[in-house]
Design a protein around this motif. Structure first.
Motif, PDB file in Angstrom:
ATOM      1  N   VAL A 255       0.831  -1.202   0.000  1.00 25.33           N
ATOM      2  CA  VAL A 255       0.000   0.000   0.000  1.00 25.33           C
ATOM      3  C   VAL A 255       0.867   1.253   0.000  1.00 25.33           C
ATOM      4  N   THR A 256       1.912   1.261   0.795  1.00 29.31           N
ATOM      5  CA  THR A 256       2.811   2.415   0.847  1.00 29.31           C
ATOM      6  C   THR A 256       3.451   2.680  -0.509  1.00 29.31           C
ATOM      7  N   VAL A 257       3.948   1.629  -1.157  1.00 32.02           N
ATOM      8  CA  VAL A 257       4.618   1.801  -2.444  1.00 32.02           C
ATOM      9  C   VAL A 257       3.606   2.165  -3.529  1.00 32.02           C
ATOM     10  N   ALA A 258       2.414   1.574  -3.458  1.00 33.23           N
ATOM     11  CA  ALA A 258       1.382   1.858  -4.457  1.00 33.23           C
ATOM     12  C   ALA A 258       0.954   3.322  -4.423  1.00 33.23           C
ATOM     13  N   LEU A 259       0.926   3.914  -3.245  1.00 30.60           N
ATOM     14  CA  LEU A 259       0.574   5.336  -3.148  1.00 30.60           C
ATOM     15  C   LEU A 259       1.571   6.195  -3.912  1.00 30.60           C
ATOM     16  N   GLY A 260       2.848   5.893  -3.755  1.00 28.64           N
ATOM     17  CA  GLY A 260       3.862   6.640  -4.495  1.00 28.64           C
ATOM     18  C   GLY A 260       3.739   6.436  -5.990  1.00 28.64           C
ATOM     19  N   ALA A 261       3.455   5.194  -6.410  1.00 29.85           N
ATOM     20  CA  ALA A 261       3.305   4.916  -7.831  1.00 29.85           C
ATOM     21  C   ALA A 261       2.094   5.633  -8.410  1.00 29.85           C
ATOM     22  N   ALA A 262       1.010   5.690  -7.637  1.00 29.93           N
ATOM     23  CA  ALA A 262      -0.194   6.379  -8.106  1.00 29.93           C
ATOM     24  C   ALA A 262       0.055   7.867  -8.283  1.00 29.93           C
ATOM     25  N   ARG A 263       0.727   8.469  -7.332  1.00 29.19           N
ATOM     26  CA  ARG A 263       1.032   9.910  -7.441  1.00 29.19           C
ATOM     27  C   ARG A 263       1.887  10.190  -8.670  1.00 29.19           C
ATOM     28  N   ALA A 264       2.887   9.349  -8.886  1.00 26.19           N
ATOM     29  CA  ALA A 264       3.763   9.556 -10.040  1.00 26.19           C
ATOM     30  C   ALA A 264       3.003   9.374 -11.347  1.00 26.19           C
ATOM     31  N   ALA A 265       2.116   8.378 -11.386  1.00 23.01           N
ATOM     32  CA  ALA A 265       1.387   8.086 -12.621  1.00 23.01           C
ATOM     33  C   ALA A 265       0.391   9.179 -12.983  1.00 23.01           C
ATOM     34  N   LEU A 266      -0.118   9.892 -11.981  1.00 24.01           N
ATOM     35  CA  LEU A 266      -1.165  10.879 -12.218  1.00 24.01           C
ATOM     36  C   LEU A 266      -0.717  12.307 -11.950  1.00 24.01           C
ATOM     37  N   ALA A 267       0.582  12.489 -11.759  1.00 24.62           N
ATOM     38  CA  ALA A 267       1.090  13.815 -11.400  1.00 24.62           C
ATOM     39  C   ALA A 267       0.750  14.865 -12.436  1.00 24.62           C
ATOM     40  N   ASP A 268       0.743  14.500 -13.707  1.00 25.65           N
ATOM     41  CA  ASP A 268       0.471  15.477 -14.767  1.00 25.65           C
ATOM     42  C   ASP A 268      -1.013  15.635 -15.044  1.00 25.65           C
ATOM     43  N   THR A 269      -1.841  14.859 -14.343  1.00 27.12           N
ATOM     44  CA  THR A 269      -3.276  14.865 -14.612  1.00 27.12           C
ATOM     45  C   THR A 269      -4.061  15.653 -13.584  1.00 27.12           C
ATOM     46  N   ALA A 270      -3.645  15.573 -12.306  1.00 31.72           N
ATOM     47  CA  ALA A 270      -4.425  16.152 -11.222  1.00 31.72           C
ATOM     48  C   ALA A 270      -4.346  17.675 -11.226  1.00 31.72           C
ATOM     49  N   ALA A 271      -5.508  18.305 -11.109  1.00 31.96           N
ATOM     50  CA  ALA A 271      -5.569  19.754 -10.981  1.00 31.96           C
ATOM     51  C   ALA A 271      -5.455  20.172  -9.523  1.00 31.96           C
TER      52      ALA A 271
END
Length: 263
Positions: free
Chosen positions: A105-121
Motif C-alpha cells: 500500500v505504501t509503495v502503491a501510493l507513491g506509484a499512483a502519485r507519479a502516474a497521475l502527477a500530470d493529470t491532477a488539478a
C-alpha cells in the motif's frame, strides 16, 4: 435495493478497463490501474476537476478477491473529472499478508502519485478504502509523513482486535497476521484503533445494516479518535451499496469524495 441484493448488484456490474496499468513491483499483483478524468457526458477525456483518488478494494485481504469489482466505481469517479488509481496489492494466499500487504500500500501510493502527477488539478490525494481496504487506508492515515491528504473509509475493518474476536469471515484477521506466538503484538501493530490519524482528516461511511463488517467497529474507531474522525452512518444500508454506482448511498459517497462530508 435490499441489503441482500447489494452484493449481486455490485458483482453483476461489468468490469471497466483502465486507460493504463502501471507496475510498482515485480509481483503480478503489484500494479495500479489508472483511470484518466473524463467528461461526465461520456464524450471523452477532460481536464481534472477534483483531487487525485487512490482506491483500495476489500475482500478480507484474500487473493480470491481482486480489484476488478471496484473498476466501475473507479470509472464513475473518473467520469466526475477525478484522476483515479485503483491499486492492487499482494493478498493472503498469493504472496501477501503481514507485512507484505502493508508494504505494498505504501509503495502503491507513491506509484499512483507519479502516474497521475500530470493529470491532477488539485494537489490533494484522497485515499479511499472499502472493507479490508478501509482498514489499509486507516493504517496509511496513521503513518507519519504519508502523502495522503484525506482518508475516506467505507465499511472499514476499523477495529482489528474486535474483528478477530468476532471471527469475521472465518478468521480472516488471523490469516492476515499469521496465527500463533506473537499474534497479540502483530495485532496491536496493525490495528487502526490503536494508531490515530497523523493529522489527516478521516471520514467513515458505514451502513447500519452491514452484515459483513458490523458498524460497531467504525463506532469504536470514531470514539477512540474523535478529533480527526467523522463517522457518517447510512441507515438501512449494507456492505456493498456505497461503492455501487447508481445507488443512493453511492451518491453520498461521491459527494464525500468531492468535498468533506461536513461541508
Amino acid at each position: 435495493m435490499s441489503v441482500a441484493d447489494e452484493e449481486p448488484a455490485l458483482l453483476g456490474l461489468a468490469p471497466v478497463a483502465p486507460d493504463r496499468t502501471v507496475a510498482y513491483g515485480p509481483h503480478p499483483d503489484q500494479i495500479v490501474d489508472v483511470y484518466e478524468p473524463r467528461a461526465g457526458d461520456g464524450s471523452g477525456r477532460a481536464a481534472a476537476r477534483g483531487p487525485l483518488v487512490v482506491l483500495l478494494h476489500g475482500g478480507f485481504w484474500r487473493a480470491a478477491y481482486d480489484r476488478r469489482h471496484l473498476s466501475p466505481l473507479a470509472a464513475e469517479l473518473a467520469g466526475q473529472g477525478m484522476p483515479v488509481a485503483l491499486a492492487e496489492y499482494r493478498r493472503v494466499g498469493a504472496g501477501g499478508g503481514a507485512p507484505q500487504t502493508f508494504e505494498d500500500v505504501t509503495v502503491a501510493l507513491g506509484a499512483a502519485r507519479a502516474a497521475l502527477a500530470d493529470t491532477a488539478a488539485d494537489p490533494a490525494l484522497v485515499l479511499i478504502g472499502h472493507s479490508a481496504g478501509g482498514h489499509l487506508a486507516l493504517l496509511a492515515a496513521a503513518r507519519p509523513g504519508t502523502p495522503v491528504t484525506r482518508v475516506l473509509a467505507v465499511a472499514p475493518v476499523a477495529d482489528l482486535a474486535r474483528a478477530h474476536e468476532l471471527g469475521l469471515s472465518d478468521g480472516a484477521v488471523a490469516e492476515l497476521l499469521g496465527a500463533g506466538p506473537g499474534l497479540p503484538e502483530r495485532l496491536a501493530a496493525a490495528d487502526p484503533v490503536r494508531h490515530p490519524p497523523s493529522g489527516i482528516p478521516v471520514t467513515i461511511l458505514h451502513g447500519t445494516e452491514d452484515p459483513e463488517v458490523p458498524v460497531d467497529l467504525s463506532r469504536r474507531y470514531a470514539a477512540r479518535h474523535p478529533g480527526g474522525t467523522e463517522l457518517r452512518e447510512l441507515p438501512g444500508v449494507g456492505h456493498y451499496a456505497p461503492v455501487t454506482p447508481g445507488s443512493p448511498s453511492c451518491h453520498t459517497f461521491i459527494r464525500c469524495v468531492q468535498r468533506p462530508c461536513s461541508t
